[in-house]
Write a protein that holds these residues in place. Structure first.
Motif, PDB file in Angstrom:
ATOM      1  N   ASP A  91      44.113  50.977  46.194  1.00 26.28           N
ATOM      2  CA  ASP A  91      44.306  51.872  47.332  1.00 26.28           C
ATOM      3  C   ASP A  91      45.764  51.905  47.782  1.00 26.28           C
ATOM      4  N   ILE A  92      46.372  50.730  47.923  1.00 25.09           N
ATOM      5  CA  ILE A  92      47.769  50.656  48.368  1.00 25.09           C
ATOM      6  C   ILE A  92      48.686  51.333  47.355  1.00 25.09           C
ATOM      7  N   THR A  93      48.442  51.081  46.071  1.00 26.21           N
ATOM      8  CA  THR A  93      49.251  51.699  45.019  1.00 26.21           C
ATOM      9  C   THR A  93      49.129  53.214  45.043  1.00 26.21           C
ATOM     10  N   SER A  94      47.919  53.710  45.292  1.00 23.86           N
ATOM     11  CA  SER A  94      47.696  55.167  45.306  1.00 23.86           C
ATOM     12  C   SER A  94      48.467  55.848  46.422  1.00 23.86           C
ATOM     13  N   ARG A  95      48.844  55.099  47.450  1.00 24.06           N
ATOM     14  CA  ARG A  95      49.596  55.662  48.569  1.00 24.06           C
ATOM     15  C   ARG A  95      51.096  55.438  48.431  1.00 24.06           C
ATOM     16  N   GLY A  96      51.533  55.054  47.228  1.00 26.37           N
ATOM     17  CA  GLY A  96      52.959  54.926  46.962  1.00 26.37           C
ATOM     18  C   GLY A  96      53.593  53.674  47.525  1.00 26.37           C
ATOM     19  N   LYS A  97      52.776  52.685  47.887  1.00 25.79           N
ATOM     20  CA  LYS A  97      53.314  51.445  48.421  1.00 25.79           C
ATOM     21  C   LYS A  97      53.069  50.299  47.438  1.00 25.79           C
ATOM     22  N   ILE A  98      53.714  49.163  47.697  1.00 24.69           N
ATOM     23  CA  ILE A  98      53.549  48.000  46.826  1.00 24.69           C
ATOM     24  C   ILE A  98      52.601  47.013  47.492  1.00 24.69           C
ATOM     25  N   PRO A  99      51.497  46.643  46.838  1.00 26.14           N
ATOM     26  CA  PRO A  99      50.623  45.596  47.371  1.00 26.14           C
ATOM     27  C   PRO A  99      51.309  44.245  47.280  1.00 26.14           C
ATOM     28  N   PHE A 100      51.197  43.465  48.337  1.00 22.58           N
ATOM     29  CA  PHE A 100      51.969  42.233  48.478  1.00 22.58           C
ATOM     30  C   PHE A 100      51.042  41.132  48.995  1.00 22.58           C
ATOM     31  N   ILE A 101      50.623  40.226  48.104  1.00 26.88           N
ATOM     32  CA  ILE A 101      49.764  39.109  48.489  1.00 26.88           C
ATOM     33  C   ILE A 101      50.633  37.953  48.986  1.00 26.88           C
ATOM     34  N   VAL A 102      50.302  37.446  50.169  1.00 25.96           N
ATOM     35  CA  VAL A 102      51.060  36.354  50.770  1.00 25.96           C
ATOM     36  C   VAL A 102      50.090  35.258  51.178  1.00 25.96           C
ATOM     37  N   GLY A 103      50.292  34.039  50.680  1.00 21.59           N
ATOM     38  CA  GLY A 103      49.392  32.968  51.089  1.00 21.59           C
ATOM     39  C   GLY A 103      49.552  31.717  50.261  1.00 21.59           C
ATOM     40  N   GLY A 104      48.662  30.756  50.537  1.00 21.95           N
ATOM     41  CA  GLY A 104      48.766  29.472  49.871  1.00 21.95           C
ATOM     42  C   GLY A 104      47.501  28.996  49.203  1.00 21.95           C
ATOM     43  N   THR A 105      46.481  29.869  49.104  1.00 20.86           N
ATOM     44  CA  THR A 105      45.237  29.467  48.442  1.00 20.86           C
ATOM     45  C   THR A 105      45.360  29.784  46.956  1.00 20.86           C
ATOM     46  N   GLY A 106      45.742  28.771  46.181  1.00 14.66           N
ATOM     47  CA  GLY A 106      46.122  28.979  44.790  1.00 14.66           C
ATOM     48  C   GLY A 106      45.054  29.630  43.934  1.00 14.66           C
ATOM     49  N   LEU A 107      43.806  29.148  43.996  1.00 10.92           N
ATOM     50  CA  LEU A 107      42.755  29.704  43.153  1.00 10.92           C
ATOM     51  C   LEU A 107      42.492  31.164  43.498  1.00 10.92           C
ATOM     52  N   TYR A 108      42.453  31.486  44.772  1.00  8.41           N
ATOM     53  CA  TYR A 108      42.245  32.878  45.179  1.00  8.41           C
ATOM     54  C   TYR A 108      43.296  33.780  44.541  1.00  8.41           C
ATOM     55  N   ILE A 109      44.546  33.400  44.709  1.00 10.37           N
ATOM     56  CA  ILE A 109      45.648  34.248  44.257  1.00 10.37           C
ATOM     57  C   ILE A 109      45.690  34.327  42.735  1.00 10.37           C
ATOM     58  N   GLU A 110      45.507  33.198  42.075  1.00  6.43           N
ATOM     59  CA  GLU A 110      45.539  33.197  40.609  1.00  6.43           C
ATOM     60  C   GLU A 110      44.385  34.014  40.034  1.00  6.43           C
ATOM     61  N   SER A 111      43.237  34.000  40.681  1.00  8.97           N
ATOM     62  CA  SER A 111      42.088  34.764  40.180  1.00  8.97           C
ATOM     63  C   SER A 111      42.361  36.259  40.176  1.00  8.97           C
ATOM     64  N   VAL A 112      43.179  36.713  41.123  1.00 12.24           N
ATOM     65  CA  VAL A 112      43.540  38.132  41.182  1.00 12.24           C
ATOM     66  C   VAL A 112      44.645  38.445  40.179  1.00 12.24           C
ATOM     67  N   CYS A 113      45.660  37.605  40.154  1.00 10.38           N
ATOM     68  CA  CYS A 113      46.809  37.849  39.270  1.00 10.38           C
ATOM     69  C   CYS A 113      46.409  37.935  37.806  1.00 10.38           C
ATOM     70  N   TYR A 114      45.384  37.148  37.417  1.00  4.70           N
ATOM     71  CA  TYR A 114      45.012  37.088  36.001  1.00  4.70           C
ATOM     72  C   TYR A 114      43.570  37.495  35.736  1.00  4.70           C
ATOM     73  N   ALA A 115      42.968  38.199  36.699  1.00  4.64           N
ATOM     74  CA  ALA A 115      41.635  38.796  36.511  1.00  4.64           C
ATOM     75  C   ALA A 115      40.621  37.795  35.972  1.00  4.64           C
ATOM     76  N   TYR A 116      40.485  36.661  36.653  1.00  9.94           N
ATOM     77  CA  TYR A 116      39.508  35.665  36.235  1.00  9.94           C
ATOM     78  C   TYR A 116      38.103  36.269  36.236  1.00  9.94           C
ATOM     79  N   GLU A 117      37.305  35.811  35.304  1.00 16.86           N
ATOM     80  CA  GLU A 117      35.910  36.247  35.236  1.00 16.86           C
ATOM     81  C   GLU A 117      35.021  35.120  35.754  1.00 16.86           C
ATOM     82  N   PHE A 118      34.161  35.464  36.688  1.00 16.87           N
ATOM     83  CA  PHE A 118      33.280  34.473  37.287  1.00 16.87           C
ATOM     84  C   PHE A 118      31.857  34.715  36.810  1.00 16.87           C
ATOM     85  N   ALA A 119      31.389  33.816  35.960  1.00 16.70           N
ATOM     86  CA  ALA A 119      30.027  33.942  35.444  1.00 16.70           C
ATOM     87  C   ALA A 119      29.051  33.284  36.411  1.00 16.70           C
TER      88      ALA A 119
END
Length: 335
Positions: A91-119
């Protein structure tokens, strides 16, 4: 979109109290970003002081997402975060802006950055109940020790008070014979995004001093009363929201088992340990460009500018008044 055809994703990580929030506002203003909170506890309404949540009047008009989206009794998982981020990034990209994740929860952020699959690994309610009873009778440290025996890496990542996740890790091992850490290790590290991950670090002793100072400030802002409201609301002890720092440390105080200064010292100690675990997690991540957070804010911003400009091929001119002026064309901003 970047030249690669992938959506851009900007990420700022770092341990608690290192200074991510203020830096994120400067970056977001400079690069036309919308911020996505990468903090697992800031999703909960009413848990403001203890999570160091940025309040609406502090956001400088920058949209912030995934803050105050759950009540404290409602669960929120890594998979939930990943799904929400996928939607927001598109959604953010479609509006010409840059999505910017800010935080310290490593697993959350890494799961998005590398498209983890949760079985779906299934569940064993009887086994979970037996572990709950064991923890009630023997204590959090004893439950954590069970995980140390079968999955030392996961045990190092999880705080002994994080009962829900410890039990889930033990349950996965019982159901599959495989450690949770092994499952995470198998995840591919290929990103669906054009990634720029900036890590903010600080000399350890200085970071610990900032943690102690932050908690003193939280107490002045009313953390004790906020914790009392949360704890006395009747939340179950294993609620996801109660696994975060800033609340469970006051349970013994409200029960008359320790003094307020002792509860505060426990919170400081646990927060310092949490920061150490955060840094340990980040050291195992790839693609991070580290910036040393010191007292010279100008140098820090200049270093961040160089990283982002190099990754995204965006031209910015850094001004001596500690602000950026963008060299991005209108056409570039819309792609």
């Amino acid at each position: 979109m970047s030249a690669s055809g992938k959506p851009r994703l900007l990420v700022l990580i770092g341990p608690t109290a290192v200074g991510k929030t203020q830096l994120s506002l400067d970056i977001a203003n400079a690069y036309n970003c919308e911020i996505i909170s990468g903090d697992s506890m800031q999703v909960y309404r009413g848990m403001d002081i203890g999570t160091a949540k940025i309040m609406p009047d502090e956001r400088q008009g920058i949209p912030h997402h995934l803050i105050d989206i759950r009540n404290p009794e409602e669960p929120y998982s890594t998979a939930d975060f990943q799904e929400d981020c996928r939607r927001l990034i598109a959604d953010i990209t479609s509006r010409g802006k840059i999505p910017f994740i800010v935080g310290g929860t490593g697993l959350y952020i890494e799961s998005v950055c590398y498209a983890y699959e949760f079985a779906d690994r299934g569940s064993d309610p009887e086994y979970r109940l037996s572990l709950e009873q064991y923890a009630d009778e023997q204590g959090a440290e004893a439950l954590h020790a069970l995980l140390v025996k079968v999955d030392e890496d996961s045990a190092a990542r999880l705080h002994p008070n994080d009962r829900r996740r410890i039990i889930r890790a033990l349950e996965i091992y019982k159901l599959t014979g495989e450690r949770m850490s092994e499952q995470l290790g198998r995840q591919t590290k290929t990103s669906p995004y054009d990634l720029c991950i900036i890590g903010l670090n600080m000399e350890r002793q200085k970071l610990y001093e900032r943690i102690n100072e932050r908690i003193e400030l939280m107490m002045e802002q009313g953390l004790e009363e906020e914790a009392r409201v949360i704890i006395e609301s009747g939340l179950p002890h294993d609620a996801v929201s109660m696994q975060g720092l800033g609340y469970k440390e006051f349970v013994p105080y409200f029960a008359g088992e320790c003094t307020l200064p002792e509860a505060v010292e426990t919170l400081k100690r646990d927060t310092r340990r949490f920061a150490k675990r955060q840094l340990s997690w980040f050291r195992h991540m790839k693609d991070i460009d580290w910036v040393e957070a010191d007292e010279n804010f100008h140098n820090k911003l200049a270093a961040v500018h160089a990283i982002i400009a190099g990754k995204f091929a965006i031209g910015l001119e850094y001004n001596s008044n500690q602000s950026f002026s963008t060299g991005v064309s209108a056409n570039e901003q819309n792609h």
